[in-house]
Every structure is written in structure tokens, then in C-alpha cells.
Design a protein around this motif. Sequence first.
Motif, PDB file in Angstrom:
ATOM      1  N   GLY A  53       0.865  -1.314   0.127  1.00 43.17           N
ATOM      2  CA  GLY A  53      -0.080  -0.018   0.089  1.00 43.17           C
ATOM      3  C   GLY A  53       0.799   1.334  -0.174  1.00 43.17           C
ATOM      4  O   GLY A  53       0.492   2.675  -0.167  1.00 43.17           O
ATOM      5  N   LYS A  54       2.036   1.201   0.370  1.00 45.88           N
ATOM      6  CA  LYS A  54       2.847   2.264   0.250  1.00 45.88           C
ATOM      7  C   LYS A  54       3.581   2.551  -1.148  1.00 45.88           C
ATOM      8  O   LYS A  54       3.625   1.923  -1.984  1.00 45.88           O
ATOM      9  N   SER A  55       3.878   3.742  -1.441  1.00 49.82           N
ATOM     10  CA  SER A  55       4.244   4.341  -2.668  1.00 49.82           C
ATOM     11  C   SER A  55       5.838   4.481  -2.554  1.00 49.82           C
ATOM     12  O   SER A  55       6.420   5.143  -1.740  1.00 49.82           O
ATOM     13  N   TYR A  56       6.730   3.955  -3.563  1.00 52.67           N
ATOM     14  CA  TYR A  56       8.076   4.040  -3.527  1.00 52.67           C
ATOM     15  C   TYR A  56       8.651   4.559  -5.011  1.00 52.67           C
ATOM     16  O   TYR A  56       7.818   4.382  -5.969  1.00 52.67           O
ATOM     17  N   SER A  57       9.780   5.063  -4.873  1.00 53.70           N
ATOM     18  CA  SER A  57      10.480   5.524  -6.123  1.00 53.70           C
ATOM     19  C   SER A  57      11.762   4.618  -6.156  1.00 53.70           C
ATOM     20  O   SER A  57      12.195   4.372  -5.102  1.00 53.70           O
ATOM     21  N   PHE A  58      12.396   4.445  -7.410  1.00 52.76           N
ATOM     22  CA  PHE A  58      13.497   3.537  -7.288  1.00 52.76           C
ATOM     23  C   PHE A  58      14.563   4.259  -8.549  1.00 52.76           C
ATOM     24  O   PHE A  58      13.905   4.948  -9.514  1.00 52.76           O
ATOM     25  N   ARG A  59      15.608   3.794  -8.271  1.00 56.51           N
ATOM     26  CA  ARG A  59      16.540   4.360  -9.259  1.00 56.51           C
ATOM     27  C   ARG A  59      17.851   3.134  -9.319  1.00 56.51           C
ATOM     28  O   ARG A  59      18.040   2.545  -8.384  1.00 56.51           O
ATOM     29  N   VAL A  60      18.765   3.465 -10.260  1.00 57.99           N
ATOM     30  CA  VAL A  60      19.983   2.311 -10.322  1.00 57.99           C
ATOM     31  C   VAL A  60      21.093   3.208 -10.524  1.00 57.99           C
ATOM     32  O   VAL A  60      21.168   3.953 -11.292  1.00 57.99           O
ATOM     33  N   ARG A  61      22.164   2.577 -10.194  1.00 57.47           N
ATOM     34  CA  ARG A  61      23.659   2.819 -10.414  1.00 57.47           C
ATOM     35  C   ARG A  61      24.302   1.954 -10.848  1.00 57.47           C
ATOM     36  O   ARG A  61      24.340   0.788 -10.423  1.00 57.47           O
ATOM     37  N   CYS A  62      25.360   2.508 -11.802  1.00 57.04           N
ATOM     38  CA  CYS A  62      26.261   1.497 -12.220  1.00 57.04           C
ATOM     39  C   CYS A  62      27.658   1.580 -11.478  1.00 57.04           C
ATOM     40  O   CYS A  62      28.046   2.626 -10.950  1.00 57.04           O
ATOM     41  N   CYS A  63      28.497   0.309 -11.563  1.00 57.16           N
ATOM     42  CA  CYS A  63      29.648   0.435 -10.898  1.00 57.16           C
ATOM     43  C   CYS A  63      30.515  -0.537 -11.671  1.00 57.16           C
ATOM     44  O   CYS A  63      30.052  -1.629 -12.091  1.00 57.16           O
ATOM     45  N   ASN A  64      32.029  -0.230 -11.565  1.00 59.69           N
ATOM     46  CA  ASN A  64      32.899  -1.068 -11.947  1.00 59.69           C
ATOM     47  C   ASN A  64      34.189  -0.953 -11.198  1.00 59.69           C
ATOM     48  O   ASN A  64      33.907  -0.153 -10.248  1.00 59.69           O
ATOM     49  N   SER A  65      35.328  -1.373 -11.515  1.00 63.37           N
ATOM     50  CA  SER A  65      36.571  -1.223 -10.743  1.00 63.37           C
ATOM     51  C   SER A  65      37.099   0.332 -10.291  1.00 63.37           C
ATOM     52  O   SER A  65      37.579   0.515  -9.924  1.00 63.37           O
ATOM     53  N   ALA A  66      36.337   1.139 -11.428  1.00 65.57           N
ATOM     54  CA  ALA A  66      36.844   2.725 -11.743  1.00 65.57           C
ATOM     55  C   ALA A  66      35.920   3.123 -10.488  1.00 65.57           C
ATOM     56  O   ALA A  66      36.331   4.175 -10.289  1.00 65.57           O
ATOM     57  N   GLY A  67      34.728   2.780 -10.252  1.00 71.08           N
ATOM     58  CA  GLY A  67      34.166   3.413  -9.359  1.00 71.08           C
ATOM     59  C   GLY A  67      32.320   3.356  -9.503  1.00 71.08           C
ATOM     60  O   GLY A  67      32.008   2.565 -10.351  1.00 71.08           O
ATOM     61  N   VAL A  68      31.424   4.090  -8.842  1.00 66.98           N
ATOM     62  CA  VAL A  68      30.292   4.032  -8.964  1.00 66.98           C
ATOM     63  C   VAL A  68      29.693   5.272 -10.006  1.00 66.98           C
ATOM     64  O   VAL A  68      30.269   6.570  -9.547  1.00 66.98           O
ATOM     65  N   GLY A  69      28.910   4.986 -10.603  1.00 69.35           N
ATOM     66  CA  GLY A  69      28.498   6.106 -11.772  1.00 69.35           C
ATOM     67  C   GLY A  69      27.447   6.875 -11.175  1.00 69.35           C
ATOM     68  O   GLY A  69      26.973   6.360 -10.021  1.00 69.35           O
ATOM     69  N   GLU A  70      26.890   7.808 -12.244  1.00 66.48           N
ATOM     70  CA  GLU A  70      25.482   8.607 -11.474  1.00 66.48           C
ATOM     71  C   GLU A  70      24.406   7.811 -11.550  1.00 66.48           C
ATOM     72  O   GLU A  70      24.151   6.788 -12.252  1.00 66.48           O
TER      73      GLU A  70
END
Length: 1510
Positions: free
Chosen positions: A603-620
Motif C-alpha cells: 500500500g505504500k508508494s516508492y520510487s526507484f533508481r539504479v547506479r552502475c559500478c565497476n573497478s573504476a567507481g560508481v556512476g551517476e
Amino acid sequence: MSASLQVTQKLQHQHQHQHEEKQQQHLYESSYYLSSKSSVSKQSFSTFKTTRHRKKLSVKTEKGQEVVKLSPLPKRAKRTYLAMDKDKEVIGYVIPVFRANHDVVRGLMEAQEEVTEEGINYVAMRNLFVREAREAMEVKVEKKTRSKHVRESAERLEMSRTMEEWSEFRKKMNPDSLTHRPEFIVKPRGQTVWEGKDVKLHCTVAGWPKPRIAWYKNNVLIDAKAHSEKYTAESNYNMHSLEIKNCDFFDTAKYHISALNVKGEASAVASVVVKRFQEGVEPGPLDPKPHGFSPEHGVTFETTIIDKFEVAFGSEGETLSLGCTVIIYPTVKKYQPEVVWYRNSVPLKPSKWVHTHWSGERAVLTLVHLNKEDEGMYTLRVNTKSGYDTYAAYVFVRDADVEVEGVPVAPLDVRCHDANKDYVVVTWKQPAVEGSSSILGYYIDRCEVGTHHWARCNEVPVKYARFPVTGLVEGRSYVFRVRAVNKAGVSHPSRVSEAVVAMDPSDRARLRAGPSAPWTGMIKFTEEDPTVGVVPGEPTDVVVTEATKSYVVLAWKPPAQRGHEGVMYYIEKRISGTDTWQRVNTGIPVKSPRFALFDLAEGKSYSFRVRCCNSAGVGEASESTGEVIVGDKLDLPSAPGNPVATRNTDTSVVVSWGASKDVQHLVGYYIECSVVGTDVWMPCNNKPVRQTRFVCHGLITGANYVFKVKAVNAAGYSQSSPNSDAVVVQAAISVPGKPTGVTLQEAFKDYMVLGWNAPANNGGADIRGYFVDYRTVKGGVAGKWHEMNHQALTTTSYKAENLKERLFYQFQVRAVNMAGVSKPSLPSAPLECKEWTITVPGVPVGLHVLEVRDTSVVVLWEPPVFDGRSPVNGYYLDVKEASAGEECWKGVHEKVNKMKYMKVTGLKGGASYVFHVRAQNLAGVGKPSAVLGPILAQTRPGTKEIYVDVDDDGVISMVFECSEMMEGSEFVWSKNYKEITDTSRLTIISERGKSRAIFNSPSLEDLGTFSCVVTNTDGISSSYTLTEEGLKRLLDISHDHKFPVIPFKNEMAMELLEKGRVRFWTQVEKCTSDCQVEYVFNDVIISQGKKYIMNFDKSSGIIEMFMDSLEVTDEGTFTFNLVDGKAKGTTSLVLIGDEFRELQKKSEFARAEWVRKQGPHFVEYLDFSVTPECDVLLKCKIGNVRSETEITWSKDCIEIAEDDEDAKKIERQDGELTFNIGKWVIKQEKQKEKKKKPPAEDVPPPPRPKISKHDAGVYEVFLRDERGKDKSTFSLTDAGYQAVMNELFRVIANSSSEIKVLSTEHGIVLYSTVTYYHEDLRVGWLHKDGKIAASERVKSGVTGDQLWLKINEPTEKDKGKYSMDIFDGKDGVKRAFDLTGQAWEEAFEEFQRLKAAAIAERNRARVVGGLPDVVAIQEGKSLNLTGNVWGEPVPEVSWTKNEKVLVSDDHYKLKFEHNKFASITIAAVSTADSGKYALVVKNKYGTEAGEFTVSVYNPEEEESKEEKKD
């Protein structure tokens, strides 16, 4: 960036061949250029293996000279990945992403999915060809000979043409002209196919961006995934195809293909025509299909399928086989048809669950370990060069038995979708049976391939039939199964899914494509990845693909910039209304562009997003999704429409219903059935069906069923539809069968009378009439058929008028019922229309049978139409087995039968018979009728007979029941096989499957045979013969029912109870709750009070009356009068005179006994018994005694004191007193005296007899305490003593063993052992039934417990039967032994052996004395020893020393005197004479040695030895 380019070309040596290659080259190049503009699907990628060594870019001449050299590749050179079409033509390339070992994982690929291309591909491609063109201009020119110059001129011309084409291609690679609308390189072609074949439409489409493809049938979109059993759509290497399976007439249509991208749309059309072998007529399911000519083999193959499998039923876990026999005609050597099995129109492939076998004649399909997935319509299709033939039947798979009552059954059809590196979606279908309660959810289990460990994927049951499984290990294969759970427990697991590999879809597709091989003119390209060490970009298109109460599934596209090493992902969530983002997978990033989130608040409302990562770091972070409310998006289906059930066969019903109007992603429907009157619902199918019509098989014939339907999708089950109307399971009405036996019954100049037999199958409805057709026959040539009657005939005969004399005619007949007209009968033989002149009667007609049983049948017929010169006065019935020859006809009876029916008995069960009838008149016997049959002598299963019933009102009726009633079926009653129309004698009442014929006034007029036939059935009938004796018995029963009498199980009886109470009682067999009892004494009604107590237990039918005592006034008659509705009953007991007085005394005694038993008393009075050990006991049982109760024994009125010897014989145990008369007791004084005596004099006393005259006397036992007293007496005198002795003799006699034989040296002994012997016991011996007189040779006697008869020196006269009589107080006990034959021989032989042994023992030689064991003698003295010897004859005597025989001489003097005394004298002994000596005596009976030792010593030596010791 570094690159290498290699181009290799060949010269064409023949002009025509060169022209063909140019055309092929042109076709290839066109496809090559256009394909470069289209998006390259993932399926088109193939991998070309390269080494890690340095590469060169060069252009080689025909001789292989290297013309151009470029700089070598860097050390970190990459493999080349080329995009290939199906002909191994290069159409593009792709930057590598996946570097796994292809050979290891290629076999584990599961699906093919699309991959997203990147713009860098096309930039690289453009730069490639610009550089390539520049380098081509730097080719070195050398001086050559003329011939070589001419040859290379042609090569240069070809090269220049190629360069022009490359230049044109380079222009197309310009970004401005890269995108273009779809174009059809190859368009689909129209096709014409035979019905039942498969057809495939192909085309090739180019365009950029990659076009989206859609197929249409008559402008209606084709959903190939939703109808996978019918269509298969594929797209590989820009080639697209649509396969239409198992074509039927309705697949004839125009098929469009549409290709669409941002630049425009293109379409093409192809027509498909499906031809039938017989145009315009749709063949029936069982009609044979005509076949076409096969020019390859020069014949037309005809296919016939026989021995077909029926609708089959199996259970989960069982093995089921389906089979048909296939006949292909004609037979062509080495030619075999194609045999294909289908399930629900999908071809079956052999697997571990499916085995197929074709033997050349029989096709067999074996389903191993059945599961509900195996349920469906199975079709056998046989394809030949001339056509095909099919046969289909449904297979039902029942659920396996559950271990716990009420648990659901296993789910089915578990599948895996959307597999990725660590994620897969598992789907399944809900089962048909939820169990005793609704299904609460499902557990999903997984197992890694190669192991046997199952792990549960979810802790809480999921309601949806779809679940995302996460946490998989990349590169590993898994299988899944599902279990349902309700309140009662967990179901069995489903069948496991197919194995699925956890890996990236693009890697899976690339592995499926496999590595490519090099080819002449291939372009190879490698480049260094410039994105190593770069932080990946943000993912795109993040969407919620699934949302339920239990979980939410996210999906996204990888970023364009992701680096060479690949990327992983972090998922973040935010509750609406807040600004805080929470990372969901904080520990380990996920590898797949899919993720399932659990533990969200419903019943609750959520938003979601995703980040990419590799050995160089975590992206936007990506753009967030919109607000998503956690809850079910998929609703339950709406209830299906009202089901309609219609009859189909005797065991099946067709159910159709309206589709669910409000439903998404429908899985199918489940149908349930229930017998009317019960509340038990059973599933008709265990695998959901998508169509809205289903045939429910396996029903009970004649039962009344209702049906309901429920829909199911991933969300669950819908509400059940309303119940259908009730339908009776029976075959649907069809047209009748063919009439048979069309014969001529009478003929005149211009008309003929025809007769025929009614069809055996009336199609489930009454035959309404017949139509007759005729045709003329001239010269053997038949004309056309014409109708003779336009109104249906109601009889099986017809007068065909207006015929021409002496013309031949043929006739055929058709039957009609409410369903239609049957096929015509077989034509009659050509019949000539001329007047008959015969005098005997014609043939009887209308033969038919009723009451077919294992050993009997009733044959009926109608009289002939033509009687002859005089009326018919009787008939003859003949019979024979159907397989026998014409000579085997035999008459059923000898005397003429005047009736038109006859019951034939004595048939063999399971055999088939034929019958015909001959009519007789005064002129003679006519010709036999048409043959009736063959008739199988076999009782139909479930056949019932007519039975007679007499109801409670005395009404007599006959009852017949039928469980196979069809629509329109009726009961028809007949008397003597004539239908009853007069209702004055019988009243007939029929309802449902039961008919009752009630006799209105039974009398002798009703005698006869009554029969009942059920119409519209397969001859269901029965009969009952009412005889005069049977009628009398029924009238007696009717009278008893009209005037009923209450039956008594027991007449009134009386019994005495405790305290002298009297109980009068009786018991009725049955009574109702309204039954009343009237108690009467001497005609006066008595009631319950102080004197009388009454009781009536109606459940058991026991009636009781109690009285405390009987007085003088109670003499008389006691009566119970019963009334139960109209039934009455009376029972009485008369107590008068001596009988009453005797009963009164017993009552008073019983009351006195009760008073006695209030204090200490004897339960059993004093009596005697003899034990198996022959102990004589006086015993009694006492009751109601206390510790203070005094118990006294006395003998002859003298009390037995405690210190008296007899007191030791008294024992008490568990309320039983015993007095052991024969017990041996030693007084205390004697015991003390014994202790003082020495052990040598401690001799046991002699045994005392068990009983003697000394024990005679009167014994008494007294019981006394404050509550009362009791006494018991036993007289052990005279008669009492003799009775005890007789019992003792009986026990002794019965304890005697069988006579045994024993041989001794004196003779033969016969003996028997007893437990005990008494001196008064009389024992007699008999020989050959004669008493044996005592003598010195034959003696009898007793030794201890052994009774013996000794026969000294037995002779042949002593042979014979010996008997021993032991007196047992009455008749005696006899033991016998037959001393003859082998028994005599063995005994006599043993006697002689023992006798001889005794003689030998008495006369053998032996030393009887006189010799010492040891002799010590001083040296120098003389030794003289004498031994006494015995033996007959006189033995030989010798002496030995140390086992050496001595000879008499001066030193040893040996003598033997008087044949008794043997002596040895040794003069002047010395130490040498020491040793072992023996006196040896010997005669013919034996040898014996008397041994002794001689020791010679020297006194001086002895003294010296002692001194040394000192």
C-alpha cells in the motif's frame, strides 16, 4: 587506435563461370551494403578466434607477395568479433563484451534475446573503410612480361570494379545517409500445400534503425507467442520467417509482413492456399482420407489405422503407452512412412519422458512417469508420399494420491523466463484441486544441476504463480520445482523445470552463434578498447515490470559507456514524500539488468533508481521511476459464463461455457463435475484448457451430473461459474443403423411382399419408419434407384405394387428416427415378379432376440406373410454356432412349437450363434427364414432381472430396473411376449430407470411369462415366469403383509435371578417406536407396582416383567399382548401344578442361597479331584471371607488341629482350600532323630501310597464369623471312596504310554510306563486276544512305574498281537503292540545278540585275582607269584615282561596247574628283573592281561643315596 586489414581475391578461369560468380557477387554485395545499414541482431553475432600474437595489415597478390606493411598491434590486442549471416558472409562487426570459454558453456544456452548496439560500431566501420581505400592506392607497380601483364590487367580491372563498390559503400557509411527506411531484399513467396502439412514463409529485410517486424493474417495481427502450437516466428541475420504448423482449410489466407522503423514502413504479402484431397466436403473424424498418386514410387499409398488407442486415463507416476496398427497398401520395399506424434497439435520429440517406437506395422508412444503436463489431445499422424492419415484421442492424467488428507495437489508446467546472470523468473500453473481449503500460496525450490540438494527460494508462500528468483551464481545451471500449501499441509512437488543457466542474455546468444570460420575476402578488424578504467554511465529506461503484494521487479538498459570489464548495479529506493534514498543491495552489487525487491510495505508508494559500478567507481544514478504503489496489478479473472452440458457418449459429456469477460493473461479453465444428490466435486481436467469447450470423459453411464467452470491466471482462481443444468450420461441420438435381411415373402403377377429386419442400432431413438427403394435389373445390368413410398412405413414389411410381371427387381430399405434417415441396407438379390404356386408356407419374418444371457436367449418371430394352401400350425427353430458349416444346423426342439417365441438354453458363454425358423402347415414345412445373428451369448455387465415384490399392504408387483435409459426410452411389458394393452389385470407405473407392474387381483388368469423390454437401448430385457406354485407362495406372503403379525425371536420364557427373583421375558424381531405392550395375568391386566416391575427396550425388542418371589396366588397364565400399528402379537407362559411348585421351591432356595452368601460361604462345596501326578485332593472354593473368618477342618467329627500331621496337608490359595490326602509328612520328632543319626543311616522313608483305606472317612469344613456360618461335607467312605479310586485308576490308565519292546539276554520284555501305580490297580495282558497264563517263561509284573511282560527264551510261537488292559473304573484302557514282522525280527535278533554276548562274557578268559599291582623285592631273593585264571574252554596262559613273552627256564619257572592257577617264580632276582609283567590268558571268547610291576632294590645303594642327601 591500431588496425589490420587483409583482402584476398581469386581470378575466374572460365567466362561463363565468371559470369555466374559476378551475379552471385552482385547479390552478395547488395545484401552486404544494405545489411550494414540495418541493426545487427544479437543472434547474428559469431565469434572468430584470433591468437594473441602480433598481426599485420597487408594486401597480397596472387603469388602471395606482401605489398604493404603496417605497424604491429599493441601488446593488448583484442579478439576479432564478426557478424555473419547464414551463408558465413561478413555483414558487420561488434565490440566484444563476453570473453567466456565458448566450448564449455555453449550447450547450456537457454534463450535468445536482443542486444543493444552502440554508435561506436558505425564510426569504427566508417574509419575502417576510409583508411582501407587510402592504403589500396599505394600498391607497388613492377615491370612484367607481356603475358603476365595481360593476366594482371584483367586482375586490375576486377580490382578497380571492387574499389568502386567499396567507395560506394563508404559513401553509404556517411552518418548523414546511414539511416534509411526498411527494404525487402527477398520478399515472401505464396505457397500451396496439402491439408495437414507445415508451411514456412521466408523474407529478408534491411533497414536502420533495425525494423520491427509483425505478421498479419487477413489484416489480423498474429501473436506467435500466444499460439505457439500453431505459429513459430523467427528473426535471424535479418532473415525473418513464419512457420504455420499442421495447416488446415482455415489457414488459407493472405499473410502480410510489416517492417517499421523511424524512417518509414514497408510491407510484403504472400498467399497461402491449403488444399483438401476432396474439395468442398469436409471429411468426418473417422472417415478415411483419399490419397494421391505418388509418381516417385508409381503407386497410390493408402493408409489405414486400426487397433486404435481409446481415451486413456493414467495417474501421476505411472507409465502409459498409446499405440495403433498402421497398414500401408501397397507395400513398397524399403519404404517407410513418416510417423509423427502430437500433443495438442505440437510435435513430440523423444526425451526421458517421451519414447516413440515404430516397428514397421505398429506405432507406439510411451509416456514415462506421467505428470499433469502430459495431459492433452494426442494425435498420431502418418505421412506418406500420397497423403496422410491421423487419429487422435485424449489422455487424462489424474493426480497422485496425497499422503495427508486435505492437502492440495502438485502445481504443473514450471517454466523459467528472463534468465540473467543472477536472476530468473519462475512461472507455473495452479493445480485443479486445492484440497480441503483454499491454496494459501506456493513454495519455490531450486537445485543446482549435478547435485541433489533442494533449497527453498522463498520463506513466505507467494500467492502469484510467478516469482523472481535472485541470488544465483553466474555460469551455473539450475532446475526449479513448485509446491502448493494450504491449511492442511504442503503438496507433492511439481515436475522439475528445464535447466536454465545463470548468465547474461547477450553472452548466451553469442555462445549459441558459435565461432565463424575464415573465408576468401573476409574483413577482419580489431581495436583497442579505449574505455578501460572509465567510470560507467547511468542506466536508462528504469521501469517497474512487475508489482505484487510480495515483490516489485525493476528492469533497465545498461549504459552506453560501461568500460571493457563490464558493469554491475546498485539499486536504491525512496519512500514517497521523503528525500532519503536507501541502497537496497548494500553488500553485493547485482550483475543482471533485472532486480526483484522484497519486504516492501503493501500500500505504500516508492520510487526507484539504479547506479552502475565497476573497478573504476560508481556512476551517476539513473532517472528515478515514477511513484509505484506496492500491490497487485493483476486481478483475479471474472467467473466464466453459464456452462451448457450436452450428451456425447455413454461415458462422456460435452461442456461449453462463456469466456471470462474480465481477465488478463488467462492461463485456462478448469472444469468440475458432481453427481446430482452429492456434494462431491471432481476435476474433469488436471491441465487448464484455453478453449471454451471441453469433452469430459470417464463419467458413469446413466448417472446425473452437473458441471461448473473456473478460470485461472497468475493471480489465482476465479469464482466458479453457476452450475449447469443436470444431464444424464448417455450416448447422443444419431441416425439409426442399416436395416438387414431384405427378403421376398410373397409374390403375385403385379406385386411382391417384402420383409426385412429392423436395424440393430436405433441411434438412441425409436425407429419412426422405413423407406423402400427399388430398381430394375435387365440382363444383369441394374438401373437407377427410385423411391417406392413417400410416407414412412411403420412395419418391417411392405407390399410393392404396380410391378411388371416377369421383370426382375432389387430393393433396399432405409430406417428413419428423429435424428434422420439411415444409410440404405444391402440390396436384395434380383427378385422376379411372378405368382407363387408353392403349397408350404413362406418364411417367418421379423426374427429378433431378447434376454441375451451367457447360456440362454429368447428368439421371437412373426408368422410368414404367405401361409400356403392351409394355415400355419407351428414352427421349428434351428441353431448353430456362427463359425460352423451349413451342415451343423440342428433343431432346438423335436415337437412343433405353436408359439411365436422360444427360449433357447444350453448355450456356451462367449460363443456366437445364428438362428432361423421354419413354418409348418398341413402341406409340410416351408423354407427357413433369413438367418438371425450372429448373436453373442454373453450377459451384458450390469444386467438386472425382473423380481417380484410384495409391499407392506400385501400388493404383489413385478419390478424391472435399467441403469442405461436413453432419452425417449420406455418400458414395454408383455405377457407371453405379446404387449400388454389391457390394464384390467396389471397396472404399470414407470419412473426414471424403474418400472413396476402391479397385479390388480392376482389369480390363475395371471399365470404365464411376463417380459419387459427397454426401448432405445441395446436390447435390454428380462422375463419372469409366474407358475401356480409361485402364485400360491406370493398370495401367502401377501396375506401376511395385509394382516401382519409381530414376529418373536423368542417366545415368553422365565428365569430365576438372584434373591429368588423371577424374570418373565420375550424378544420381538422388529418393532416401531409406537409399539405398545399389555401385561396380563389370568386374563386380568396388571400394571407396574410393588409386586410387578415392567420394562420394554424398543431398540433391542426385549420385553421384561420382574417379581420378587412366587407365592401360591401366582399360579396361572402370564401373557404379553403387543400392538404395533396394524400388526399384533401375543405370547404366553403357563405356570401351574407341579411345574409351578418346582419353580416356587427353586425361588425359595435361590433366596436362601442369597442370604447364605451374605456371610462367609462356599462358592463351590467340598469335592475331590485327581491331578495328573495322581495326587488325590479334597478341595472347595470359599467366598466373602475376612481375616477374622474362622476356617476349621475335621475328619470323622474330629477337628484337625494345627500341630496334627494332617494339618500339613491343608493349603489355601486365592479363595480355594485343598486337602492333599497322599501328601507325605514327616513329624518333627522323627526329623530331629534323623538329624542325630550318621549320614550312612540317613535313608529316605519308603514312598507312601497316594490313598489307602486309612484315609477313608467323613471330611468337613466350617466357616464362621460374626456375619454367619457355612459348612461343607464330603464322605470318603464306601461309594465315595470307590469313586475316588475309580478316578485315580482312570488317571493312571490314561497316563500309560504305548507299549514298547526291549530285548535282554534272557528274552523279550514288553512294557508301558505310568505316572503312578497303585496296588489295587488291575492290569491284564493278552496274547492274540487270549489271556496269558503266568509261567516261568512268561511273567508279568510291576517295577516302580513300569508295567511289564517278560518272555524268556522266546520262540516263533510268541509272535503275535499283545494287549494290556488297565482298569480305569469303567471300561478300561487298552494298549496294544503287534510283535510280528520287522518288530519281531529286530527284537529276536537283539535277544540272540545279547544272549551270545552274555555267554561270551561269562566264559571268556580272564584273570580273577592273586596278582598284586606292585611288588618290591630285595636283590638276590626269589619271587613267586600265582594268579587265579578262569575261562571255558580252558584258556591258554603266558607271561610277559615289558611286553616280551617269557619262556620257562632256570631263572623263570612258569607253571599252570589244575587249569586254574598260573604261577611264576624268579630265582635270585636282580635289578635287571625290574619291569612290567603281565599274566596273559586267552580263549576263543577273549583275551585278558593281569599286569603288575616288579621293583628290585639293593639296600646298600639305598643307604648310600640317603647319606649323600644328608
